[in-house]
Design a protein around this motif. Structure first.
Motif, PDB file in Angstrom:
ATOM      1  N   SER A 528       4.434 -22.876  24.387  1.00  0.00           N
ATOM      2  CA  SER A 528       5.335 -21.763  24.095  1.00  0.00           C
ATOM      3  C   SER A 528       5.125 -20.607  25.064  1.00  0.00           C
ATOM      4  CB  SER A 528       5.145 -21.289  22.651  1.00  0.00           C
ATOM      5  OG  SER A 528       3.856 -20.752  22.470  1.00  0.00           O
ATOM      6  N   GLN A 529       6.043 -19.632  25.007  1.00  0.00           N
ATOM      7  CA  GLN A 529       6.013 -18.466  25.892  1.00  0.00           C
ATOM      8  C   GLN A 529       6.061 -18.899  27.363  1.00  0.00           C
ATOM      9  OE1 GLN A 529       6.005 -15.323  24.563  1.00  0.00           O
ATOM     10  NE2 GLN A 529       6.008 -16.216  22.526  1.00  0.00           N
ATOM     11  N   PHE A 530       6.824 -19.941  27.641  1.00  0.00           N
ATOM     12  CA  PHE A 530       6.801 -20.498  29.000  1.00  0.00           C
ATOM     13  C   PHE A 530       7.646 -19.678  29.958  1.00  0.00           C
ATOM     14  CE2 PHE A 530       7.968 -23.178  32.537  1.00  0.00           C
ATOM     15  CZ  PHE A 530       6.767 -23.801  32.844  1.00  0.00           C
ATOM     16  N   VAL A 548       8.915 -27.515  25.036  1.00  0.00           N
ATOM     17  CA  VAL A 548       8.612 -26.288  25.766  1.00  0.00           C
ATOM     18  C   VAL A 548       9.452 -25.181  25.138  1.00  0.00           C
ATOM     19  CG1 VAL A 548       8.727 -25.094  27.974  1.00  0.00           C
ATOM     20  CG2 VAL A 548       8.154 -27.516  27.910  1.00  0.00           C
ATOM     21  N   ARG A 549       8.807 -24.097  24.707  1.00  0.00           N
ATOM     22  CA  ARG A 549       9.534 -22.949  24.175  1.00  0.00           C
ATOM     23  C   ARG A 549       9.532 -21.860  25.250  1.00  0.00           C
ATOM     24  NH1 ARG A 549       7.038 -22.379  19.972  1.00  0.00           N
ATOM     25  NH2 ARG A 549       8.488 -23.147  18.403  1.00  0.00           N
ATOM     26  N   LEU A 550      10.731 -21.433  25.643  1.00  0.00           N
ATOM     27  CA  LEU A 550      10.858 -20.466  26.726  1.00  0.00           C
ATOM     28  C   LEU A 550      10.370 -19.085  26.303  1.00  0.00           C
ATOM     29  CD1 LEU A 550      14.373 -21.370  28.187  1.00  0.00           C
ATOM     30  CD2 LEU A 550      12.117 -22.159  28.950  1.00  0.00           C
ATOM     31  N   ARG A 568      17.522 -22.079  34.364  1.00  0.00           N
ATOM     32  CA  ARG A 568      18.158 -23.389  34.503  1.00  0.00           C
ATOM     33  C   ARG A 568      17.234 -24.366  35.226  1.00  0.00           C
ATOM     34  NH1 ARG A 568      24.431 -23.474  36.012  1.00  0.00           N
ATOM     35  NH2 ARG A 568      23.917 -25.660  35.600  1.00  0.00           N
ATOM     36  N   LEU A 569      16.535 -23.878  36.238  1.00  0.00           N
ATOM     37  CA  LEU A 569      15.597 -24.743  36.951  1.00  0.00           C
ATOM     38  C   LEU A 569      14.454 -25.188  36.036  1.00  0.00           C
ATOM     39  CD1 LEU A 569      15.364 -22.960  40.432  1.00  0.00           C
ATOM     40  CD2 LEU A 569      16.442 -25.159  39.914  1.00  0.00           C
ATOM     41  N   VAL A 570      13.981 -24.278  35.180  1.00  0.00           N
ATOM     42  CA  VAL A 570      12.932 -24.637  34.220  1.00  0.00           C
ATOM     43  C   VAL A 570      13.419 -25.726  33.279  1.00  0.00           C
ATOM     44  CG1 VAL A 570      11.556 -23.806  32.267  1.00  0.00           C
ATOM     45  CG2 VAL A 570      11.761 -22.404  34.321  1.00  0.00           C
ATOM     46  N   HIS A 575      13.433 -31.390  31.487  1.00  0.00           N
ATOM     47  CA  HIS A 575      14.179 -32.596  31.118  1.00  0.00           C
ATOM     48  C   HIS A 575      13.772 -33.784  31.983  1.00  0.00           C
ATOM     49  CE1 HIS A 575      17.670 -30.262  29.004  1.00  0.00           C
ATOM     50  NE2 HIS A 575      16.577 -30.366  28.256  1.00  0.00           N
ATOM     51  N   LEU A 576      13.487 -33.542  33.259  1.00  0.00           N
ATOM     52  CA  LEU A 576      13.036 -34.627  34.135  1.00  0.00           C
ATOM     53  C   LEU A 576      11.710 -35.199  33.650  1.00  0.00           C
ATOM     54  CD1 LEU A 576      13.934 -33.227  37.670  1.00  0.00           C
ATOM     55  CD2 LEU A 576      14.951 -35.220  36.540  1.00  0.00           C
ATOM     56  N   LEU A 577      10.920 -34.358  33.000  1.00  0.00           N
ATOM     57  CA  LEU A 577       9.629 -34.802  32.456  1.00  0.00           C
ATOM     58  C   LEU A 577       9.757 -35.344  31.032  1.00  0.00           C
ATOM     59  CD1 LEU A 577       7.416 -31.849  33.764  1.00  0.00           C
ATOM     60  CD2 LEU A 577       7.362 -34.219  34.573  1.00  0.00           C
ATOM     61  N   GLY A 578      10.979 -35.414  30.525  1.00  0.00           N
ATOM     62  CA  GLY A 578      11.197 -35.941  29.183  1.00  0.00           C
ATOM     63  C   GLY A 578      10.897 -34.964  28.067  1.00  0.00           C
ATOM     64  N   LEU A 579      10.909 -33.663  28.357  1.00  0.00           N
ATOM     65  CA  LEU A 579      10.581 -32.646  27.360  1.00  0.00           C
ATOM     66  C   LEU A 579      11.848 -32.009  26.808  1.00  0.00           C
ATOM     67  CD1 LEU A 579       7.715 -30.887  29.358  1.00  0.00           C
ATOM     68  CD2 LEU A 579       7.595 -32.935  27.926  1.00  0.00           C
ATOM     69  N   GLN A 580      11.779 -31.539  25.563  1.00  0.00           N
ATOM     70  CA  GLN A 580      12.875 -30.805  24.952  1.00  0.00           C
ATOM     71  C   GLN A 580      12.556 -29.313  24.998  1.00  0.00           C
ATOM     72  OE1 GLN A 580      12.927 -33.246  21.213  1.00  0.00           O
ATOM     73  NE2 GLN A 580      15.084 -33.501  21.721  1.00  0.00           N
ATOM     74  N   VAL A 581      13.606 -28.503  25.216  1.00  0.00           N
ATOM     75  CA  VAL A 581      13.408 -27.078  25.489  1.00  0.00           C
ATOM     76  C   VAL A 581      13.987 -26.248  24.354  1.00  0.00           C
ATOM     77  CG1 VAL A 581      13.734 -25.232  27.168  1.00  0.00           C
ATOM     78  CG2 VAL A 581      13.591 -27.600  27.943  1.00  0.00           C
TER      79      VAL A 581
END
Length: 624
Positions: A528-530, A548-550, A568-570, A575-581
């Motif tokens: 979190s807090q990314f 990942v929490r922005l 958007r880049l984050v 997503h390329l790493l298979g993570l949900q944001v």
């Protein structure tokens, strides 16, 4: 099993209490009785009177020699599996007379329990026993990893060579044909145990040290550290990190980088000598020096740093000099377990990266606090003592809809005036006072209880539970969490451990260790807090994350084009790493719309619902 047939002497008088043989156990053989095991032995003749040489020879043969063991080595331990009590006790007497510890098991089915308790060096067993044959028992022993390497020796009167081969094929190490001389039995057991102990020591050494670098293996190092605390208060733990590994990987490739880091491990091993040292992860090493005087801590740190300055390594024909940072902690600060000491050393490593010398010592946080913080601390301590910490829940909603219920768990402290204090106010005070571990355990216990209660109802909500990385690194915390999940019957996938980015960067080594344990139970991790930066981006790939929490920075400044493009880049990288944001602090529809257009997966904030004490959000009919 009958070692040798023997006759009962009906004319022999029984041993009576108080009689001449009162000190001898009834089942113990008389002197010279060992000869009855030897079918080829002629009856002993009395030596000629006055012939001392002959007398000495007979006496020497009649008494088996004591098995010599190395100084300080424990006695050889043997289990005798034999259903004939008299013969079993006879074999036990011979082995004990030779200085070994021997235990008899009369029922074959009880052997495995006896092995767990007695921890033998060798098994001596009959081939034919009621209920379970020796070959069946051997197969059972060999299938148990804890006892698979223990030698098994059969005693058999079967002269069929095919039967002997069958015995060896079953997993036995040797067989002795009956009748057998006591000295032959003793020698066979002694030699087998000596070789087995040597092989065991070799296997342990192989497990303890990495074959390529000579460093201790990571697991063994952590085990040794766990045994050292809390009593260890003299010495130091040094963390060494090789900088620039991402650039080396991009330039030379993964294989070359691995070879470089293996060579780096050899350098660490060479300078560490006999002091415990290990590679904790890809580019981080640890050296533990118990008893190192405080005035030598910084000197030792410079030696660890300078070994890389003075040695050139090779990569694809290029000569490289690696750059290392060293953070260390003085154990005189006092740590309740190895996890706390490692967390302090890792925190020092973060400070070292900002120092021109690339070296830094752990510095405890200042004890001084403001009057307001002191009041809040007193209220926090009272709340912990009286179980008055409160939990609030905020829904995390999918932008594409769905009925999966999931909530962020938030800690709240209600003061004497009834005012609720948020985690942002409470956590800094708790960290300075060393209370985060206690708070994290209380919050996690409450969350697990809620998840356990769901088993008795229709709700199956997923809970995101905030935890400090330093708490997760405590020696016993991971095991406690896994046991709690099992005891409550909670599915691991319904628990998401939520760790702040700043905290994760400081304690990434400990956090990775924790995550690897949790993955087996299905527990997920949220960072979190990314907010993007080179270290944070590297952490996305290093940790086994699910979410990942922005940082609120993105939602708060989404109207700024540079911030929007960065976000958007984050999202694309995640997503390329298979993570949900997850986008948080979403307060208005315009921000929600821009997040949705940027590819966000979930949103969280007052636009959806403010944090509340109940989990009553209608996920099924939620419209964003």
């Amino acid at each position: 099993m009958s070692f040798v047939p023997h006759e009962r002497n009906s004319s022999a008088s029984p041993i009576r209490p108080g009689g001449p043989g009162a000190a001898v156990r009834a089942e113990s053989p008389p002197a010279g009785y060992w000869r009855r095991w030897c079918a080829d032995a002629a009856p002993p003749e009395a030596p000629p009177a006055g012939d001392p040489a002959t007398t000495e020879t007979v006496e020497a043969e009649a008494t088996p020699q004591v098995v010599p063991v190395e100084q300080g080595e424990p006695a050889y331990r043997v289990i005798i599996v034999e259903d004939d009590r008299s013969q079993a006790l006879f074999a036990q007497g011979v082995l004990k007379g030779a200085g070994m510890d021997a235990e008899v098991v009369a029922v074959a089915s009880e052997t495995m329990a006896a092995m767990d308790r007695f921890q033998p060096d060798l098994m001596l067993m009959d081939l034919h026993m009621p209920g379970m044959s020796g070959t069946e028992l051997t197969a059972q022993i060999r299938s148990n990893p804890a006892h698979a390497h223990i030698p098994v020796v059969f005693l058999t009167g079967d002269t069929d060579p095919e039967r002997h081969l069958e015995v060896l094929d079953s997993g036995a190490d040797d067989y002795l044909s009956k009748p057998v001389r006591p000295r032959h039995l003793i020698a066979a057991v002694q030699n087998r145990v000596r070789r087995a102990r040597a092989l065991k020591l070799q296997r342990e050494q192989e497990v303890r040290r990495h074959p390529a670098t000579g460093l201790l293996t990571r697991n063994y190092m952590l085990q040794q550290l766990s045994l050292a605390f809390p009593q260890q208060t003299l010495g130091a733990v040094h963390f060494v990190v090789i900088e620039g590994t991402s650039a080396l990987r991009d330039h030379y490739g993964y294989a070359a980088l691995d070879a470089i880091l293996t060579d780096a491990g050899k350098l660490i091993a060479s300078v560490a000598g006999d002091r415990p040292a290990s590679r904790l992860n890809d580019n981080t090493f640890i050296v533990y020096w118990p008893g190192l005087p405080p005035d030598r801590h910084a000197v030792w740190a410079r030696q660890l740093r300078d070994v890389f300055i003075g040695h050139a390594l090779q990569a694809n024909g290029d000569s490289l000099r690696l750059r290392a940072c060293v953070g260390y902690v003085d154990l005189a600060h006092g740590f309740r377990d190895a996890g706390a000491a490692l967390a302090a050393a890792e925190e020092a490593l973060r400070l070292a990266r900002a120092e021109p010398t690339a070296i830094a010592a752990y510095r405890p946080q200042a004890d001084a606090v403001s009057e307001q913080a002191a009041q809040l601390l007193a209220q926090l301590q009272d709340a912990l003592a009286n179980e008055r910490l409160e939990l609030a829940f905020q829904p995390i909603v999918s932008v594409v809809g769905g009925d999966q219920e999931q909530y962020q768990t938030l800690v709240r402290l209600r003061d004497a005036a009834g005012l609720l204090h948020t985690a942002a106010e409470v956590v800094p005070v708790a960290e300075r006072a060393g209370l985060m571990h206690e708070i994290d355990r209380r919050v996690m216990s409450r969350a697990l209880a809620i998840l356990g209660d769901q088993l008795r109802g229709s709700k199956r909500a997923r809970l995101f539970v905030p935890q400090a990385a330093r708490t997760l690194g405590q020696d016993s915390y991971g095991q406690w969490l896994l046991e709690s999940l099992t005891d409550l019957g909670v599915e691991g996938k319904l628990l998401v451990v939520d760790v702040r980015l700043g905290d994760a960067l400081v304690h990434s080594v400990l956090l990775r260790e924790f995550c690897q344990r949790m993955m087996t139970a299905g527990v997920r991790l949220c960072l979190s807090q990314f907010q993007t930066n080179p270290e944070a981006d590297a952490l996305l790939a290093q940790l086994p994350l699910s979410y990942v929490r922005l940082s609120p920075h993105y939602a708060g400044k989404i109207d700024q084009q540079a911030v929007h493009d960065e976000m958007r880049l984050v999202i694309e990288r995640a997503h390329l790493l298979g993570l949900q944001v997850i986008g948080q602090h979403v307060e208005d529809p315009q921000t929600a719309a821009k997040l949705w257009l940027s590819g966000i997966d979930y949103i969280q904030g007052d636009l959806v619902q403010s944090a509340a004490g109940a989990m009553d959000f209608d996920f099924q009919h939620a419209l964003l």
